[in-house]
Scaffold this motif. Sequence first.
Motif, mmCIF file in Angstrom:
data_model
loop_
_atom_site.group_PDB
_atom_site.id
_atom_site.type_symbol
_atom_site.label_atom_id
_atom_site.label_comp_id
_atom_site.label_asym_id
_atom_site.label_seq_id
_atom_site.Cartn_x
_atom_site.Cartn_y
_atom_site.Cartn_z
ATOM 1 N N CYS A 172 33.764 -46.555 12.346
ATOM 2 C CA CYS A 172 33.509 -47.580 11.207
ATOM 3 C C CYS A 172 33.483 -46.877 9.897
ATOM 4 O O CYS A 172 32.589 -47.070 8.862
ATOM 5 C CB CYS A 172 32.127 -48.085 11.620
ATOM 6 S SG CYS A 172 32.274 -49.242 13.008
ATOM 7 N N ARG A 201 27.345 -47.834 10.888
ATOM 8 C CA ARG A 201 26.992 -49.083 11.720
ATOM 9 C C ARG A 201 26.527 -50.121 10.725
ATOM 10 O O ARG A 201 26.880 -51.319 10.928
ATOM 11 C CB ARG A 201 25.958 -48.809 13.001
ATOM 12 C CG ARG A 201 26.640 -48.051 13.972
ATOM 13 C CD ARG A 201 25.844 -48.076 15.408
ATOM 14 N NE ARG A 201 24.595 -47.539 15.074
ATOM 15 C CZ ARG A 201 24.084 -46.520 15.075
ATOM 16 N NH1 ARG A 201 24.884 -45.192 15.411
ATOM 17 N NH2 ARG A 201 22.626 -46.032 15.193
ATOM 18 N N GLN A 205 28.038 -54.082 10.090
ATOM 19 C CA GLN A 205 27.616 -55.362 9.956
ATOM 20 C C GLN A 205 27.694 -56.093 8.878
ATOM 21 O O GLN A 205 27.888 -57.437 8.696
ATOM 22 C CB GLN A 205 26.002 -55.319 10.332
ATOM 23 C CG GLN A 205 25.671 -54.786 11.781
ATOM 24 C CD GLN A 205 24.017 -54.844 12.125
ATOM 25 O OE1 GLN A 205 23.415 -54.164 10.982
ATOM 26 N NE2 GLN A 205 23.755 -55.519 13.188
ATOM 27 N N GLN A 206 27.673 -55.311 7.578
ATOM 28 C CA GLN A 206 27.755 -56.120 6.422
ATOM 29 C C GLN A 206 29.331 -56.546 6.207
ATOM 30 O O GLN A 206 29.159 -57.441 5.460
ATOM 31 C CB GLN A 206 27.332 -55.105 5.291
ATOM 32 C CG GLN A 206 25.977 -54.733 4.981
ATOM 33 C CD GLN A 206 25.761 -53.705 3.885
ATOM 34 O OE1 GLN A 206 26.057 -53.872 2.584
ATOM 35 N NE2 GLN A 206 25.083 -52.594 4.471
ATOM 36 N N ALA A 209 30.963 -57.267 11.335
ATOM 37 C CA ALA A 209 30.887 -56.965 12.691
ATOM 38 C C ALA A 209 29.717 -57.897 13.553
ATOM 39 O O ALA A 209 28.447 -58.126 12.824
ATOM 40 C CB ALA A 209 30.817 -55.577 13.033
ATOM 41 N N ASP A 210 29.810 -58.264 14.681
ATOM 42 C CA ASP A 210 28.818 -59.345 15.465
ATOM 43 C C ASP A 210 27.826 -58.183 16.198
ATOM 44 O O ASP A 210 26.777 -58.579 16.132
ATOM 45 C CB ASP A 210 29.396 -60.241 16.294
ATOM 46 C CG ASP A 210 30.504 -61.280 15.521
ATOM 47 O OD1 ASP A 210 29.970 -61.835 14.714
ATOM 48 O OD2 ASP A 210 31.765 -61.193 15.749
ATOM 49 N N VAL A 211 28.679 -57.261 16.574
ATOM 50 C CA VAL A 211 27.605 -56.367 17.398
ATOM 51 C C VAL A 211 27.930 -55.066 17.101
ATOM 52 O O VAL A 211 29.371 -54.592 17.141
ATOM 53 C CB VAL A 211 27.919 -56.599 18.835
ATOM 54 C CG1 VAL A 211 27.270 -55.584 19.893
ATOM 55 C CG2 VAL A 211 27.542 -57.990 19.298
ATOM 56 N N VAL A 212 27.174 -54.000 16.835
ATOM 57 C CA VAL A 212 27.366 -52.864 16.524
ATOM 58 C C VAL A 212 26.647 -51.931 17.570
ATOM 59 O O VAL A 212 25.780 -52.066 18.295
ATOM 60 C CB VAL A 212 26.900 -52.356 15.165
ATOM 61 C CG1 VAL A 212 27.583 -53.121 14.048
ATOM 62 C CG2 VAL A 212 25.622 -52.488 15.044
#
Length: 361
Positions: A172, A201, A205-206, A209-212
């Motif tokens: 990421c 991570r 999310q920002q 991404a739905d799940v990190v």
Amino acid sequence: MRAAVMRNKKLVVDDIATPAPGPGEALVKTLACGICGSDLHALKHAEKLVEGARRSGGPFVMDLKRDIVMGHEFCAEVIDYGPQTQRHFKPGARVCAMPVLIRASGVETVGYSNEHPGGYGEFMRLTEKLLLEVPNGLPTERAALTEPLAVGYHAVAKARMEKDDAPLVIGCGPVGLAVIAALKLRGVHPIVAADFSPRRRALAQQMGADVVVDPKEKSPYQSWRELAAYKDPAQAPQLPPWMPGPALRPAVIFECVGVPGVIETIMAAAPAHARMVVVGVCMERDHIEPLFGINKELNLQFVLGYTGEEFAATLRNLAEGTVNGDPLVTGKVGVEGVAQAFEDLASPERHAKILVEPWRS
């Protein structure tokens, strides 16, 4: 002009000649230019970059004994034009462009060249036909994200995403974040992303991404499997009898790390029939075990850059607000701060993207 110059494997600030635009070219003033991970690699692995380009026919043709001004993620202001130009944009117009010059001799890079300085200097010359005006009052720092976000847009386009595909992003950093933004733009969910860095991570999310996942705590592939199972197993494609297992959606795995061993690790952990898109740029020799790919019938796709249409689409998406690159920008420096910025970017906890503003005092 003032510029941060790559000289003898170091970055130094010096006064160099301002480039003169040739036929069909414009002279522009650099307003902002992002520092790319490829530039970090180029400073550290310049010989491998040049040798690899020579052997593969790549675009990075440089004489490392001569000065190089890097920087290819930019927003600039039109200053003047060379001969045989249409002068479509008035001086003062803000523009972005693909970092290449189209000349009678062929395509030449901007920023990875001894002749064509990039955005770590106060001025550049660009091909007039490639200039795109910054629309909708888009702030300069956001417009400068067009190039890196176009890389993610291109990678997702090359992945040929289909309705049931479930993506997994490994890494990421800026490249992985650009891929996440492109997946979100396409409405592909759930997006699972993995990185060892807490800061990255959070940025994932920002960006959408739905799940990190922290790989130290849990396998990214296990997290993906938990989300990729078909609710109705009857919807799942039939696997050959030698590939037993749960009914999982097709996996599309984006390798966004660029470190030796990562491709093989993904091949070993990937589910059957996964499509792997290699976006990270590895400068070292690497090895894989083809039997992993054969037994699982994996598809391996390498990607580079973007098309002109993808670049223009990314600029429009930024201007229209359908892509938000703001979380990427974590710092700004003038040319005097470029060398330190390269060092700072070595730590994922400190920065994602640092912009060079050559006129910053």
